[in-house]
Design a protein around this motif. Structure first.
Motif, mmCIF file in Angstrom:
data_model
loop_
_atom_site.group_PDB
_atom_site.id
_atom_site.type_symbol
_atom_site.label_atom_id
_atom_site.label_comp_id
_atom_site.label_asym_id
_atom_site.label_seq_id
_atom_site.Cartn_x
_atom_site.Cartn_y
_atom_site.Cartn_z
ATOM 1 N N CYS A 161 -47.181 29.014 -0.139
ATOM 2 C CA CYS A 161 -45.889 28.741 0.499
ATOM 3 C C CYS A 161 -45.564 29.841 1.515
ATOM 4 O O CYS A 161 -45.620 31.031 1.197
ATOM 5 C CB CYS A 161 -44.790 28.664 -0.556
ATOM 6 N N CYS A 164 -41.986 31.706 0.011
ATOM 7 C CA CYS A 164 -41.963 32.512 -1.217
ATOM 8 C C CYS A 164 -43.350 33.013 -1.614
ATOM 9 O O CYS A 164 -43.473 33.848 -2.511
ATOM 10 C CB CYS A 164 -41.338 31.717 -2.362
ATOM 11 N N CYS A 182 -43.182 25.186 -0.242
ATOM 12 C CA CYS A 182 -43.175 24.492 -1.533
ATOM 13 C C CYS A 182 -41.839 23.778 -1.746
ATOM 14 O O CYS A 182 -40.909 23.908 -0.938
ATOM 15 C CB CYS A 182 -43.441 25.491 -2.659
ATOM 16 N N CYS A 185 -38.635 25.725 -1.630
ATOM 17 C CA CYS A 185 -38.270 26.284 -0.317
ATOM 18 C C CYS A 185 -38.155 25.193 0.743
ATOM 19 O O CYS A 185 -38.131 25.486 1.941
ATOM 20 C CB CYS A 185 -39.305 27.323 0.115
#
Ligand SMILES: [Zn+2]
Length: 249
Positions: A161, A164, A182, A185
């Motif tokens: 991701c 994050c 992801c 997020c």
């Protein structure tokens, strides 16, 4: 003709060309030796000009460039390749135009980058050999744009991701964050289909010669849109040649 001490030899792809005054043109070049630069071609628009078609966009040429105060002047041009089949095939022409426009938008003047030069020559050669897919849904064009972004230091993050750093399933693509994001997020990006994620991975991993023979797909088109969003975020403008392909393809 003697080579002036101050003239610079350069091997160049002609990215674009625009009129200057009544008889001249300014060509935008990507040179192997000096990176991107603009140069004046004097008298090129007069009938019977000694330049002929040697400095048309998408040509590969060996040049002598005379440095002026703000622009170079082309003093000699030796054609190396003019990719004649590319010019007769619409999809190949759009692919060449997108590659040249993106290279101009992602590179700085006078920053040599042999990888970008080699990539442009490869793209023009493959486009000249013929492309299977309409540009707007072309796996080849997704591969080209991925590589140009990577060469500019904007390699799209596909491995985890982009927000994050987690390994959760990719559900979105964020141009601002530079890659896949992801589910946690997803507010940072636009939704992406699993097929487009696979197309992005192919754009990264499959050699351009392999991508050139792939059929068009909706997934490649979606991947291309996300890569284009990343391009636009960083360059501050969208690709006019790709807009043309989308509008008419
Ligand atoms: Zn995340």
């Amino acid at each position: 003709m003697a080579v002036s001490r101050r003239s610079l030899p350069a091997r160049a792809v002609v990215l674009a060309s625009r009129p200057l005054g009544e008889a001249d043109r300014i060509v935008r070049l990507f040179t192997r030796e000096h990176g991107r630069l603009d140069a004046v071609v004097k008298g090129v628009r007069r009938s019977g000009s000694r330049w002929g078609g040697r400095l048309e966009p998408f040509n590969l040429v060996d040049l002598l460039l005379y440095p002026g105060r703000s622009l170079y002047t082309v003093t000699q041009a030796q054609p190396l390749a003019d990719y004649p089949r590319l010019r007769g095939q619409r999809e190949a022409l759009v692919a060449a135009a997108v590659a040249c426009e993106a290279a101009a938008g992602l590179t700085s003047e006078h920053q040599p980058d042999e990888a970008v030069f080699d990539l442009l020559v490869e793209v023009l050669g493959l486009a000249d050999a013929g492309l299977a897919a309409p540009a707007a849904r072309s796996p080849f064009l997704a591969g080209v744009l991925f590589r140009l972004l990577a060469a500019a230091g904007l390699r799209p993050v596909l491995e985890h991701c982009a927000v994050c750093g987690g390994g959760g399933r990719a559900l979105g693509f964020s141009a601002a964050r530079g890659g896949l994001v992801c589910g946690d997020c997803l507010h940072e990006g636009a939704p992406v289909t699993p097929e487009a994620v696979a197309a992005l991975v192919e754009a990264r991993d499959v050699p351009l010669a392999g991508l050139a023979g792939r059929p068009p797909s909706a997934a490649a088109g979606e991947a291309l849109r996300h890569l284009h969003a990343l391009y636009a975020w960083h360059s501050g403008g969208r690709l006019r040649s790709l807009h043309f392909a989308s509008a008419t393809g």
